[in-house]
Design an enzyme around this catalytic site. Sequence first.
Site, PDB file in Angstrom:
ATOM      1  N   TYR A   1       7.561  62.578 -22.680  1.00 35.47           N
ATOM      2  CA  TYR A   1       8.513  61.449 -22.670  1.00 35.47           C
ATOM      3  C   TYR A   1       9.098  61.202 -24.049  1.00 35.47           C
ATOM      4  O   TYR A   1      10.260  60.827 -24.184  1.00 35.47           O
ATOM      5  CB  TYR A   1       7.876  60.183 -22.064  1.00 35.47           C
ATOM      6  CG  TYR A   1       8.067  60.172 -20.568  1.00 35.47           C
ATOM      7  CD1 TYR A   1       9.234  59.685 -19.984  1.00 35.47           C
ATOM      8  CD2 TYR A   1       7.119  60.750 -19.738  1.00 35.47           C
ATOM      9  CE1 TYR A   1       9.434  59.747 -18.619  1.00 35.47           C
ATOM     10  CE2 TYR A   1       7.312  60.818 -18.362  1.00 35.47           C
ATOM     11  CZ  TYR A   1       8.474  60.309 -17.805  1.00 35.47           C
ATOM     12  OH  TYR A   1       8.688  60.384 -16.452  1.00 35.47           O
TER      13      TYR A   1
ATOM     14  N   GLN B   1      19.958  56.879 -10.463  1.00 34.15           N
ATOM     15  CA  GLN B   1      18.574  57.375 -10.539  1.00 34.15           C
ATOM     16  C   GLN B   1      18.234  57.709 -11.996  1.00 34.15           C
ATOM     17  O   GLN B   1      17.118  58.069 -12.304  1.00 34.15           O
ATOM     18  CB  GLN B   1      18.420  58.621  -9.675  1.00 34.15           C
ATOM     19  CG  GLN B   1      18.657  58.365  -8.200  1.00 34.15           C
ATOM     20  CD  GLN B   1      18.932  59.656  -7.440  1.00 34.15           C
ATOM     21  OE1 GLN B   1      18.015  60.339  -7.022  1.00 34.15           O
ATOM     22  NE2 GLN B   1      20.199  59.991  -7.263  1.00 34.15           N
TER      23      GLN B   1
ATOM     24  N   HIS C   1      15.200  54.097 -10.839  1.00 35.91           N
ATOM     25  CA  HIS C   1      13.975  54.773 -11.295  1.00 35.91           C
ATOM     26  C   HIS C   1      13.492  54.272 -12.646  1.00 35.91           C
ATOM     27  O   HIS C   1      12.728  54.965 -13.323  1.00 35.91           O
ATOM     28  CB  HIS C   1      14.209  56.297 -11.339  1.00 35.91           C
ATOM     29  CG  HIS C   1      14.398  56.907  -9.980  1.00 35.91           C
ATOM     30  ND1 HIS C   1      14.817  58.202  -9.771  1.00 35.91           N
ATOM     31  CD2 HIS C   1      14.213  56.377  -8.730  1.00 35.91           C
ATOM     32  CE1 HIS C   1      14.880  58.444  -8.460  1.00 35.91           C
ATOM     33  NE2 HIS C   1      14.540  57.354  -7.820  1.00 35.91           N
TER      34      HIS C   1
ATOM     35  N   GLY D   1      26.702  63.860  -9.224  1.00 31.68           N
ATOM     36  CA  GLY D   1      25.653  64.434 -10.074  1.00 31.68           C
ATOM     37  C   GLY D   1      24.244  64.225  -9.575  1.00 31.68           C
ATOM     38  O   GLY D   1      23.322  64.119 -10.374  1.00 31.68           O
ATOM     39  N   THR D   2      24.074  64.176  -8.260  1.00 26.79           N
ATOM     40  CA  THR D   2      22.704  64.097  -7.726  1.00 26.79           C
ATOM     41  C   THR D   2      22.526  65.112  -6.607  1.00 26.79           C
ATOM     42  O   THR D   2      23.435  65.304  -5.783  1.00 26.79           O
ATOM     43  CB  THR D   2      22.330  62.681  -7.242  1.00 26.79           C
ATOM     44  OG1 THR D   2      21.064  62.746  -6.562  1.00 26.79           O
ATOM     45  CG2 THR D   2      23.372  62.058  -6.335  1.00 26.79           C
TER      46      THR D   2
END
Length: 239
Positions: free
Chosen positions: A64, A97, A115, A182-183
């Site tokens: 991360y 997302q 998300h 874009g998903t």
Amino acid sequence: MFDSIKDQIKNYKKIVFVTGAGISQESGIPTFRGKDGLWRNHDAMKLATIDAFYDNPKLVWEWYNERRKNIFQAHANPGHKAIAELEKYAQVTILTQNIDGLHQKSGSSEVLELHGSIVKIKCSVCNYKEEILTEISNLPPLCKCGNILRPDVVWFGEPLPQDVWQNAIDFASQCDLMIIAGTSLVVSPANTLPLYAKQNNATLIEINPENTEMSKEMNEIIRKTSAETLPKLVSLFKK
Ligand code: APR
């Protein structure tokens, strides 16, 4: 391009965008399942689940931290900026997302982060939450209560925050135009949002260089990138 809506463009009052990693690809942030996608070289089950986190919180945090570095250096691209500009002409809501915050950085005011967000971290046990805009040192970071802090994002197997998801359903169910950009639409429950819009007889347009699971549901498909396509949508509203 946009043939399905060109002639009635001014009639669209409530526009909902459903966006995913592809909209930030042209900002230098890799997607998950596209070409060079993160999940092609990394095992999601070892990096993005609560079990993985408890197994090896340092590894998850290192990953991360890398993503934080990449995202903090990134700038909004013409796709994000076009959506922000569209607010001059219609009511625009973004159901994203993405955790990168680039829609907000480009000036969009109504963004629901399905998300979570890369800047937010929370305690894995108590209710403590904070926002941190730098890399995190001394991994894994600890909460004042003594337990481990975790990224405030939704991992595989975790539910979306109930209030955010309910709002997302409401916006999707009431829009008259939904643009899905874009998903890959493989991750649930975000991939059900187009179906809510369809029930309201909304027009559905997909912007994605690749085919998706839901392409067959679309009124129009634009097989180009979002940064080259979305400014053209705004110019239709300007005419
Ligand atoms: N413009 C538009 N679309 C693009 C572009 C671009 N420049 N580049 C790639 N794409 C498309 C790809 O073809 C692909 O269909 O974007 C899509 C990205 O899909 P994913 O990588 O699966 O990303 P996303 O749909 O956002 O993933 C959903 O999966 O792991 C989780 O939590 C993570 O939120 C993420 C969720």
